[in-house]
Enzyme design. Structure first.
Site, short mmCIF file in Angstrom:
data_model
loop_
_atom_site.label_atom_id
_atom_site.label_comp_id
_atom_site.label_asym_id
_atom_site.label_seq_id
_atom_site.Cartn_x
_atom_site.Cartn_y
_atom_site.Cartn_z
N ASP A 39 0.85 -1.18 0.00
CA ASP A 39 0.00 0.00 0.00
C ASP A 39 0.90 1.24 0.00
O ASP A 39 2.11 1.14 0.28
CB ASP A 39 -0.89 -0.04 1.24
N ASP A 41 -0.32 5.12 0.98
CA ASP A 41 -0.63 6.04 2.08
C ASP A 41 -0.72 5.29 3.40
O ASP A 41 -1.46 4.31 3.53
CB ASP A 41 -1.96 6.75 1.81
N ASP A 222 -2.05 -0.47 5.91
CA ASP A 222 -2.45 0.08 7.20
C ASP A 222 -3.95 0.22 7.38
O ASP A 222 -4.44 0.28 8.50
CB ASP A 222 -1.82 1.47 7.39
#
Length: 278
Positions: A39, A41, A222
């Site tokens: 990922d 961000d 996240d």
């Protein structure tokens, strides 16, 4: 992969720390070579109030470049693919944008996921309605992407949030072909079809011939949207997820399908180097 009860979830606080217990990571890998799915961000860069400010540092870019020279590496982001490709700025990576709806290969080739199509007209109409209702609300941010619309509320006050949610609910009722995905201080409206980061990772493994017993796919992420990928890799022998977990996740006792955790983006980059033997 829609039945979450079929997968193992634990409170983040009970998930082993990937750096403190790197021997457990080695055991999970066995003799397999990692293939990395990352990922952007909150994983490679910290979460910031405005998405345009999430810029990869030069040090982070250098680390990812070295890791990608040693291991197959893909960035799988909710951002538009050209956007995340520009932000990362590293040749030789696989870039999947819009939660896997748009995929670019290192040689410049383009992979068309089996569910991609032209959603322009629907998204254009939805975007116009969102702007009309949300632009008057201070802090609300409508971010248009090729295959989705992100509606950010990190800067919306608590007093204005009920109105924000009221507008969003009303718009969603008018567009049943779109579904809402929840993220960190963002709601994402995307085509209401059975496709997400997890299905993208499994599809990429097949398309890139990484679905082999000597390969261990690892997803670092996240957000709640990354849980789809963590769950998907529970179905792959040797595959696992690593959640980048902030202290607030421990406080809220968030549950995750990831097998390991790290605490922030700095630790995520350190883990990548260790996986690559750098």
């Amino acid at each position: 992969m829609s039945d979450d009860s079929a997968f193992t979830h634990k409170p983040v606080s009970e998930v082993p720390h990937a750096l403190s217990d790197f021997d457990a990571v080695r055991r999970a890998l066995g003799d397999r070579k990692p293939a990395l799915f990352l990922d952007y961000d909150g994983t490679l860069t910290p979460i910031v109030p405005r998405p345009e400010d999430a810029v990869l540092t030069d040090d982070a870019r250098a680390i990812i470049k070295r890791v990608a020279e040693a291991l197959p590496t893909a960035v799988v982001s909710g951002r538009d693919r050209p956007d995340v490709e520009t932000l990362v700025g590293i040749d030789g990576l696989i870039y999947a944008g819009s939660h896997g709806f748009d995929v670019e290969l290192p040689e410049g080739g383009h992979l068309e996921p089996p569910v991609a199509g032209d959603w322009t007209e629907t998204l254009d109409a939805c975007e116009a309605r969102l702007h009309k209702g949300l632009d008057p609300i201070e802090g609300a941010l409508v971010e248009r992407k090729k295959f989705s619309i992100a509606v950010h509320y990190r800067l919306v006050s608590d007093a204005d949030y009920p109105k924000f949610r009221e507008v969003l609910d009303a718009v969603e009722e008018s567009f049943p072909d779109l579904k809402e995905k929840t993220g960190k201080k963002v709601f994402e409206l995307q085509p209401n079809i059975d496709w997400h980061k997890g299905k993208c990772v499994l599809w990429l493994m097949r398309a890139l011939k990484l679905d082999r017993p000597d390969v261990a796919p690892i997803f670092l992420g996240d957000d709640v949207t990354d849980e789809d990928a963590f769950r998907a890799l529970q179905t792959v022998d040797g595959g696992f997820g690593v959640v980048v977990s902030e202290p607030e996740d421990d406080a809220t006792d968030r549950r995750t399908a990831a097998a390991f955790r790290v605490s922030d983006t700095k630790e995520a980059l350190t883990l990548l180097q260790r996986l690559a033997g750098k």
